[in-house]
Design an enzyme around this catalytic site. Structure first.
Site, mmCIF file in Angstrom:
data_model
loop_
_atom_site.group_PDB
_atom_site.id
_atom_site.type_symbol
_atom_site.label_atom_id
_atom_site.label_comp_id
_atom_site.label_asym_id
_atom_site.label_seq_id
_atom_site.Cartn_x
_atom_site.Cartn_y
_atom_site.Cartn_z
ATOM 1 N N LYS A 202 0.833 -1.192 0.000
ATOM 2 C CA LYS A 202 0.000 0.000 0.000
ATOM 3 C C LYS A 202 0.875 1.252 0.000
ATOM 4 O O LYS A 202 0.676 2.163 -0.787
ATOM 5 C CB LYS A 202 -0.900 -0.032 1.235
ATOM 6 C CG LYS A 202 -2.099 0.818 1.083
ATOM 7 C CD LYS A 202 -2.858 0.976 2.354
ATOM 8 C CE LYS A 202 -3.349 2.399 2.337
ATOM 9 N NZ LYS A 202 -3.853 2.850 3.585
ATOM 10 N N GLU A 208 10.570 -4.878 3.875
ATOM 11 C CA GLU A 208 10.594 -6.290 3.470
ATOM 12 C C GLU A 208 10.194 -6.451 2.002
ATOM 13 O O GLU A 208 10.822 -7.186 1.235
ATOM 14 C CB GLU A 208 9.605 -7.104 4.325
ATOM 15 C CG GLU A 208 9.959 -7.201 5.792
ATOM 16 C CD GLU A 208 9.361 -6.090 6.629
ATOM 17 O OE1 GLU A 208 9.162 -4.964 6.104
ATOM 18 O OE2 GLU A 208 9.102 -6.320 7.816
ATOM 19 N N GLY A 261 -4.639 -1.663 5.305
ATOM 20 C CA GLY A 261 -3.911 -2.871 4.925
ATOM 21 C C GLY A 261 -4.623 -4.160 5.329
ATOM 22 O O GLY A 261 -4.831 -5.054 4.509
ATOM 23 N N ARG A 262 -5.037 -4.257 6.595
ATOM 24 C CA ARG A 262 -5.609 -5.527 7.075
ATOM 25 C C ARG A 262 -7.053 -5.738 6.612
ATOM 26 O O ARG A 262 -7.654 -6.757 6.928
ATOM 27 C CB ARG A 262 -5.486 -5.626 8.592
ATOM 28 C CG ARG A 262 -6.078 -4.466 9.361
ATOM 29 C CD ARG A 262 -5.637 -4.512 10.822
ATOM 30 N NE ARG A 262 -6.041 -3.319 11.565
ATOM 31 C CZ ARG A 262 -5.369 -2.172 11.570
ATOM 32 N NH1 ARG A 262 -4.280 -2.032 10.841
ATOM 33 N NH2 ARG A 262 -5.791 -1.141 12.292
ATOM 34 N N GLU A 350 -3.711 -5.890 15.540
ATOM 35 C CA GLU A 350 -3.252 -4.599 15.032
ATOM 36 C C GLU A 350 -4.366 -3.557 15.216
ATOM 37 O O GLU A 350 -4.114 -2.379 15.400
ATOM 38 C CB GLU A 350 -2.847 -4.708 13.556
ATOM 39 C CG GLU A 350 -1.845 -3.655 13.142
ATOM 40 C CD GLU A 350 -1.242 -3.892 11.751
ATOM 41 O OE1 GLU A 350 -1.996 -3.885 10.778
ATOM 42 O OE2 GLU A 350 -0.025 -4.065 11.652
ATOM 43 N N HIS A 381 -3.639 -32.246 20.380
ATOM 44 C CA HIS A 381 -2.471 -32.988 20.858
ATOM 45 C C HIS A 381 -1.371 -32.026 21.284
ATOM 46 O O HIS A 381 -0.207 -32.399 21.356
ATOM 47 C CB HIS A 381 -1.981 -33.931 19.757
ATOM 48 C CG HIS A 381 -3.036 -34.943 19.397
ATOM 49 N ND1 HIS A 381 -3.182 -36.129 20.078
ATOM 50 C CD2 HIS A 381 -4.037 -34.900 18.497
ATOM 51 C CE1 HIS A 381 -4.219 -36.793 19.572
ATOM 52 N NE2 HIS A 381 -4.757 -36.068 18.620
ATOM 53 N N LYS A 509 10.075 0.311 13.001
ATOM 54 C CA LYS A 509 10.628 0.446 11.641
ATOM 55 C C LYS A 509 11.765 1.473 11.634
ATOM 56 O O LYS A 509 12.820 1.256 11.042
ATOM 57 C CB LYS A 509 9.540 0.901 10.661
ATOM 58 C CG LYS A 509 8.417 -0.115 10.477
ATOM 59 C CD LYS A 509 7.380 0.404 9.486
ATOM 60 C CE LYS A 509 6.145 -0.461 9.450
ATOM 61 N NZ LYS A 509 5.050 0.081 8.669
HETATM 62 O O1 F6P Z 1 3.725 -2.811 9.650
HETATM 63 C C1 F6P Z 1 2.364 -2.991 9.632
HETATM 64 C C2 F6P Z 1 1.782 -2.630 8.330
HETATM 65 O O2 F6P Z 1 1.763 -1.262 8.249
HETATM 66 C C3 F6P Z 1 0.412 -3.256 8.161
HETATM 67 O O3 F6P Z 1 -0.598 -2.515 8.693
HETATM 68 C C4 F6P Z 1 0.344 -3.436 6.684
HETATM 69 O O4 F6P Z 1 -0.647 -4.340 6.335
HETATM 70 C C5 F6P Z 1 1.743 -3.901 6.383
HETATM 71 O O5 F6P Z 1 2.551 -3.131 7.237
HETATM 72 C C6 F6P Z 1 2.201 -3.766 4.974
HETATM 73 O O6 F6P Z 1 2.163 -2.448 4.536
HETATM 74 P P1 F6P Z 1 2.270 -2.061 3.020
HETATM 75 O O7 F6P Z 1 1.133 -2.674 2.293
HETATM 76 O O8 F6P Z 1 2.252 -0.578 2.978
HETATM 77 O O9 F6P Z 1 3.563 -2.621 2.498
#
Ligand code: F6P
Length: 541
Positions: A202, A208, A261-262, A350, A381, A509
């Site tokens: 987003k 990452e 995002g979520r 979150e 289990h 971050k």
């Molecule tokens: O670090 C959390 C977050 O901001 C989430 O809320 C989000 O879904 C995820 O990182 C990924 O963010 P992006 O889609 O901006 O890479």
């Protein structure tokens, strides 16, 4: 965000909840004996879902107290604000009207940016599966990798894992973690000349995702594909950042900024699902969610408390604030839903991991619970021991599908039987007296039987919800996810927190960037604590 009424929820009202919990001494099992119609009363059908919340510590007084709390918190007004597209995410001045995304499935969406997003998404999907869009070497795509993390990963990953692959669809893969082991492992199995990478972010600033996308580009170059532009596309709310990263303009799918995002699986970020299960499945997924929207909207006009997701949200408040429960377990007795606990972990933790109100005041109640769980009988289990005999009460969600399309018919009934048996045992337990009597009947002497019975006794009285899906279909999955979203919103609105932001993840971050610099440069800042400084030194060595 709609402000609370001037008074908001008063301390006495939270106290009333704790008092009610204290007075709640009727065993769950007894509630069924006293009221044979309990299961009928405390259950609901919601499209393809059947919800049974009768195995909860619930009666009319408790429900009334919870509804009073919800009224004080202006729950109905807050839901109305969500549906009206108000900026309910007040710290980011954004709406959270996910129903407007889902309404597109039945062509009811009047918003241009939403229509444009889906039309672009489906055109891209068509051109990938129809082999109009080809790789750098002119091949049709056989494999697609969704590179994204958090909300840009969990939703599409869950849906692709849950739903069958459409005929002719490419193989879908997911790459999230920055651990180089993840990308390396994936590259071992990917065909370089027929793989498309979707960079889903987003913000397009996530460390990452950018690192994994760069790694993919470098890997393609190593495999002899130097000009790999045709093999990358982006899904983002920041098209300029995607372009600056080197993604061609016509390969960028733009998602409105207000989509969190979520919650983004409903948007263009769900493209992996459209590719994997087909555009019709994607529409059916939205339709499933829209069924829940419809029920909630209807209830808003009549009686909000008739809406099942609201009841489940009230129960969350009841256990968190009345009983002091801090953890809830999600137990899908359905392999296709194995990723649901992980998905819900982000959705709930979150969203509800907040200690200030939406207005920025210290929260006067506890909020948010730990969400965890795993699939099917595996947990039995492992951690079910703690559910049955541990000192904490952990409300459980059992989720199962009535029909299975797997070709091993004998096992599905056994799976379902295990599911029901667990919720039954959690509720009923067994007394030490019963156990001892049985042991003595089996030949043990009374002393030893009494001693062993103390270990074997099960307190019971542990609450659970059971959710049955007709089957794991795109529609039922959509309904299930929307149900959890509104359940989350219900509790969050009563706590008066903003469930749509996530400021708590930002500092890590920033600090992470500084630590990386220290790790790579060898310069430890003088004000670094001795623990982190020593760890850095050991990692460098
Ligand atoms: O670090 C959390 C977050 O901001 C989430 O809320 C989000 O879904 C995820 O990182 C990924 O963010 P992006 O889609 O901006 O890479």
């Amino acid at each position: 965000m709609v402000g609370g009424n001037k008074e908001g929820i008063q301390t006495e009202q939270w106290q009333r909840l704790r008092d009610l919990a204290h007075e709640c001494t009727t065993p769950l099992q007894q509630r069924f004996v006293s009221d044979p119609s309990r299961a009928e009363r405390l259950s609901a059908t919601l499209g393809p879902l059947y919800l049974d919340y009768s195995k909860h510590h619930l009666d009319s007084d408790i429900l009334a107290a919870l509804q009073q709390l919800a009224d004080s918190a202006q729950l109905a007004e807050k839901f109305q604000a969500v549906f009206d597209g108000e900026a309910v995410n007040n710290t980011e001045s954004r709406a959270a009207n996910y129903a407007s995304l889902r309404s597109w499935a039945d062509d009811n969406c009047a918003e241009t940016e939403i229509n444009t997003m889906y039309q672009t998404m489906l055109a891209m999907t068509d051109s990938i599966t129809g082999a109009d869009w080809r790789s750098a070497t002119g091949k049709a795509f056989t494999d697609v990798v969704n590179i994204g993390i958090g909300g840009s990963d969990f939703g599409p990953r869950l849906c692709c894992d849950a739903l069958p692959k459409a005929g002719g669809a490419p193989r879908l893969h997911f790459l999230a973690n920055i651990d180089p082991g993840c990308a390396s492992k994936l590259f071992e199995i990917l065909p370089a000349d027929s793989t498309l990478f979707i960079v889903a972010s987003k913000s397009f600033g996530t460390q990452e995702t950018r690192a994994n996308a760069q790694a993919a580009r470098a890997w393609l170059a190593q495999q002899g594909i130097a000009d790999s532009d045709a093999q990358f596309m982006a899904i983002t709310s920041k098209p300029s950042a995607a372009e600056a990263f080197g993604i061609a303009q016509d390969k960028i799918l733009q998602v409105p900024e207000w989509v969190g995002g979520r919650f983004s699986v409903w948007s263009g970020f769900g493209m992996a699902l459209a590719l994997h299960a087909g555009p019709e499945a994607f529409r059916a997924f939205l339709r499933g969610g829209a069924l829940v929207d419809k029920q909630l909207r209807q209830a808003l006009n009549t009686n909000l408390y008739q809406a099942a997701p609201v009841t489940l949200g009230l129960l969350d408040v009841w256990y968190r604030n009345g009983w002091g429960v801090s953890s809830q377990v999600i137990l899908p007795y359905e392999h296709r839903l194995q990723l649901l606990p992980t998905y819900l972990q982000q959705l709930f933790m979150e969203s509800a991991g907040k200690s200030v109100t939406a207005d920025g005041l210290p929260l006067r109640c506890t909020s948010g619970t730990v969400i965890w769980g795993t699939e099917g009988t595996n947990g039995q289990h492992s951690f079910h021991q703690l559910l049955h005999q541990g000192s904490d009460m952990i409300p459980c969600d059992f989720i199962a599908a009535r029909h299975s399309d797997t070709p091993l018919p004998g096992q599905h009934p056994a799976l379902l039987a295990n599911c029901l048996a667990q919720s039954l045992v959690l509720m009923k337990g067994q007394s030490a007296e019963e156990v001892s009597a049985q042991l003595q009947k089996d030949g043990m002497d009374a002393n030893n039987a009494d001693l062993l019975a103390r270990h074997k006794a099960m307190p019971g009285n542990k609450p659970s919800t059971t959710i049955l899906l007709d089957g794991v279909t795109a529609e039922s999955l959509g309904a299930l996810i929307a149900l959890y979203e509104y359940r989350l919103m219900t509790a969050s609105f009563i706590w008066n927190i903003n469930p749509f932001d996530q400021w708590g993840v930002e500092l890590g971050k920033v600090v992470g960037t500084g630590v990386l610099q220290a790790l790579e440069s060898g310069d430890t800042p003088p004000d670094m604590d001795s623990s982190t400084a020593t760890l850095l030194a050991k990692l460098r060595g």
